[in-house]
Scaffold this motif. Sequence first.
Motif, PDB file in Angstrom:
ATOM      1  N   LEU A   1       0.762  -1.240   0.000  1.00 42.06           N
ATOM      2  CA  LEU A   1       0.000   0.000   0.000  1.00 42.06           C
ATOM      3  C   LEU A   1       0.797   1.297   0.000  1.00 42.06           C
ATOM      4  CD1 LEU A   1      -2.912  -0.853   2.455  1.00 42.06           C
ATOM      5  CD2 LEU A   1      -2.900  -0.954  -0.039  1.00 42.06           C
ATOM      6  N   PRO A   2       2.059   1.331   0.436  1.00 42.40           N
ATOM      7  CA  PRO A   2       2.719   2.637   0.625  1.00 42.40           C
ATOM      8  C   PRO A   2       2.679   3.568  -0.572  1.00 42.40           C
ATOM      9  CG  PRO A   2       4.028   0.920   1.634  1.00 42.40           C
ATOM     10  CD  PRO A   2       2.928   0.226   0.884  1.00 42.40           C
ATOM     11  N   GLU A   3       2.763   3.036  -1.774  1.00 40.77           N
ATOM     12  CA  GLU A   3       2.802   3.905  -2.952  1.00 40.77           C
ATOM     13  C   GLU A   3       1.433   4.136  -3.574  1.00 40.77           C
ATOM     14  OE1 GLU A   3       5.593   5.376  -3.461  1.00 40.77           O
ATOM     15  OE2 GLU A   3       6.475   4.167  -1.874  1.00 40.77           O
ATOM     16  N   SER A   4       0.382   3.622  -2.939  1.00 38.22           N
ATOM     17  CA  SER A   4      -0.959   3.755  -3.494  1.00 38.22           C
ATOM     18  C   SER A   4      -1.712   4.871  -2.781  1.00 38.22           C
ATOM     19  CB  SER A   4      -1.729   2.442  -3.316  1.00 38.22           C
ATOM     20  OG  SER A   4      -2.071   2.259  -1.946  1.00 38.22           O
ATOM     21  N   PRO A   5      -2.782   5.383  -3.393  1.00 35.08           N
ATOM     22  CA  PRO A   5      -3.612   6.383  -2.708  1.00 35.08           C
ATOM     23  C   PRO A   5      -4.149   5.873  -1.378  1.00 35.08           C
ATOM     24  CG  PRO A   5      -4.149   6.314  -5.037  1.00 35.08           C
ATOM     25  CD  PRO A   5      -3.233   5.157  -4.775  1.00 35.08           C
ATOM     26  N   PHE A   6      -4.511   4.598  -1.324  1.00 33.52           N
ATOM     27  CA  PHE A   6      -5.028   4.060  -0.068  1.00 33.52           C
ATOM     28  C   PHE A   6      -3.939   4.031   0.998  1.00 33.52           C
ATOM     29  CE2 PHE A   6      -6.931   1.038   2.862  1.00 33.52           C
ATOM     30  CZ  PHE A   6      -8.239   1.496   2.875  1.00 33.52           C
ATOM     31  N   GLY A   7      -2.708   3.862   0.586  1.00 32.89           N
ATOM     32  CA  GLY A   7      -1.606   3.933   1.533  1.00 32.89           C
ATOM     33  C   GLY A   7      -1.504   5.298   2.178  1.00 32.89           C
TER      34      GLY A   7
ATOM     35  N   VAL B   1      -5.078   6.606   9.863  1.00 35.95           N
ATOM     36  CA  VAL B   1      -4.956   5.461  10.758  1.00 35.95           C
ATOM     37  C   VAL B   1      -3.682   5.553  11.594  1.00 35.95           C
ATOM     38  CG1 VAL B   1      -4.822   2.947  10.910  1.00 35.95           C
ATOM     39  CG2 VAL B   1      -6.322   4.015   9.215  1.00 35.95           C
ATOM     40  N   PHE B   2      -2.541   5.753  10.938  1.00 35.74           N
ATOM     41  CA  PHE B   2      -1.271   5.794  11.657  1.00 35.74           C
ATOM     42  C   PHE B   2      -0.892   7.190  12.144  1.00 35.74           C
ATOM     43  CE2 PHE B   2      -0.706   2.153   8.625  1.00 35.74           C
ATOM     44  CZ  PHE B   2      -0.788   1.162   9.588  1.00 35.74           C
ATOM     45  N   GLY B   3      -1.456   8.226  11.532  1.00 34.54           N
ATOM     46  CA  GLY B   3      -1.107   9.586  11.894  1.00 34.54           C
ATOM     47  C   GLY B   3      -1.284   9.928  13.361  1.00 34.54           C
ATOM     48  N   PRO B   4      -2.379   9.510  13.999  1.00 34.41           N
ATOM     49  CA  PRO B   4      -2.593   9.883  15.395  1.00 34.41           C
ATOM     50  C   PRO B   4      -1.523   9.369  16.365  1.00 34.41           C
ATOM     51  CG  PRO B   4      -4.659   9.213  14.391  1.00 34.41           C
ATOM     52  CD  PRO B   4      -3.576   8.890  13.407  1.00 34.41           C
ATOM     53  N   PHE B   5      -0.709   8.415  15.942  1.00 36.05           N
ATOM     54  CA  PHE B   5       0.326   7.906  16.848  1.00 36.05           C
ATOM     55  C   PHE B   5       1.538   8.832  16.928  1.00 36.05           C
ATOM     56  CE2 PHE B   5      -1.664   3.873  15.208  1.00 36.05           C
ATOM     57  CZ  PHE B   5      -2.497   3.721  16.304  1.00 36.05           C
ATOM     58  N   ASN B   6       1.548   9.875  16.084  1.00 28.78           N
ATOM     59  CA  ASN B   6       2.605  10.898  16.144  1.00 28.78           C
ATOM     60  C   ASN B   6       4.017  10.302  16.116  1.00 28.78           C
ATOM     61  OD1 ASN B   6       0.782  13.128  16.379  1.00 28.78           O
ATOM     62  ND2 ASN B   6       0.463  12.588  18.526  1.00 28.78           N
ATOM     63  N   GLY B   7       4.202   9.315  15.256  1.00 29.58           N
ATOM     64  CA  GLY B   7       5.525   8.742  15.102  1.00 29.58           C
ATOM     65  C   GLY B   7       5.877   7.671  16.110  1.00 29.58           C
ATOM     66  N   GLY B   8       4.959   7.349  17.020  1.00 26.37           N
ATOM     67  CA  GLY B   8       5.231   6.295  17.986  1.00 26.37           C
ATOM     68  C   GLY B   8       5.336   4.937  17.320  1.00 26.37           C
ATOM     69  N   ASP B   9       6.005   4.021  17.975  1.00 30.61           N
ATOM     70  CA  ASP B   9       6.258   2.694  17.420  1.00 30.61           C
ATOM     71  C   ASP B   9       5.018   1.823  17.577  1.00 30.61           C
ATOM     72  OD1 ASP B   9       7.200   0.251  16.603  1.00 30.61           O
ATOM     73  OD2 ASP B   9       8.795   0.120  18.111  1.00 30.61           O
ATOM     74  N   ILE B  10       4.374   1.502  16.460  1.00 29.78           N
ATOM     75  CA  ILE B  10       3.150   0.712  16.538  1.00 29.78           C
ATOM     76  C   ILE B  10       3.420  -0.739  16.922  1.00 29.78           C
ATOM     77  CG2 ILE B  10       1.935   2.184  14.887  1.00 29.78           C
ATOM     78  CD1 ILE B  10       2.289  -0.034  12.806  1.00 29.78           C
ATOM     79  N   ALA B  11       4.679  -1.144  16.962  1.00 33.63           N
ATOM     80  CA  ALA B  11       5.033  -2.491  17.413  1.00 33.63           C
ATOM     81  C   ALA B  11       5.355  -2.533  18.898  1.00 33.63           C
ATOM     82  CB  ALA B  11       6.229  -3.024  16.610  1.00 33.63           C
ATOM     83  N   ASP B  12       5.325  -1.398  19.559  1.00 34.59           N
ATOM     84  CA  ASP B  12       5.651  -1.294  20.979  1.00 34.59           C
ATOM     85  C   ASP B  12       4.372  -1.463  21.798  1.00 34.59           C
ATOM     86  OD1 ASP B  12       6.144  -0.365  23.603  1.00 34.59           O
ATOM     87  OD2 ASP B  12       7.714   1.001  22.914  1.00 34.59           O
ATOM     88  N   ARG B  13       4.237  -2.606  22.453  1.00 30.86           N
ATOM     89  CA  ARG B  13       3.005  -2.908  23.194  1.00 30.86           C
ATOM     90  C   ARG B  13       2.711  -1.863  24.264  1.00 30.86           C
ATOM     91  NH1 ARG B  13      -0.193  -7.425  24.209  1.00 30.86           N
ATOM     92  NH2 ARG B  13       1.184  -8.698  22.894  1.00 30.86           N
ATOM     93  N   ALA B  14       3.714  -1.486  25.037  1.00 30.60           N
ATOM     94  CA  ALA B  14       3.490  -0.544  26.129  1.00 30.60           C
ATOM     95  C   ALA B  14       3.008   0.803  25.605  1.00 30.60           C
ATOM     96  CB  ALA B  14       4.767  -0.369  26.950  1.00 30.60           C
TER      97      ALA B  14
END
Length: 233
Positions: free
Chosen positions: A115-121, A128-141
């Motif tokens: 998806l990264p190069e597509s409009p849906f990406g 979806v990912f923007g609200p995490f402000n660069g936080g690591d989505i793989a970091d459980r804590a």
Amino acid sequence: MALEVIGAGLGRTATFTLKFALEHIGFGPCYHMVENFKGARRNVPLWLDAIDGKPDWDAIFEGYRSTTDYPACTYWRELSEYYPDAKVILTQRDPDSWFDSVSETIFSQAMNSRLPESPFGNLMKGAVFGPFNGGDIADRAFMTDWFVRRNREVIDTIAPERLLVFEPKEGWAPLCAFLGVPVPAEPFPRVNSRDELGAASDEKGGLPPDPADLEVFAEGYLAELQAKAFPAS
């Protein structure tokens, strides 16, 4: 048509179950991420405008009475202000269970690899990912703490009489009482799309980047889940 119900719960908090439940009790059609898939060529540009700060909510939700899931849940605050008469439903689940689910599905590398190069990406990146402000989505804590704080913000912001905090295990009663409709005779839908979503995307090698292919994918995926939500007796 103005929205009557706004689903503020994040993806993987039984948002598909809520979609089918709302439609069954008269608040459909309900706008879910799958609607973006189904109408990708129309819908993705509208959401990209919203991400850029130029939303046309009436165009996005034309013909819909309710919402649930991404990307609408990211804009719960804006939508609750734009549709002041709409009620808000916050679906919740255990934070660790939520993290496990998103890590295996909508946040997984396998699902998003094409998806990264597509409009849906770009939509995923912004809404979806923007609200995490660069936080690591793989970091459980980090993610579970964010999940709890974000849901608390919804609860603290929306007037109590306008908000239902809901878990599907509670069934029809609280949902129908909140919306002022009778409890249906049918069992409350129990849709766990985790396995279906993973299998469907794995078969395709990830979500299809081409909008036309994404629309075809969505039609089959939605039909499969609808059949499971209210199976024929």
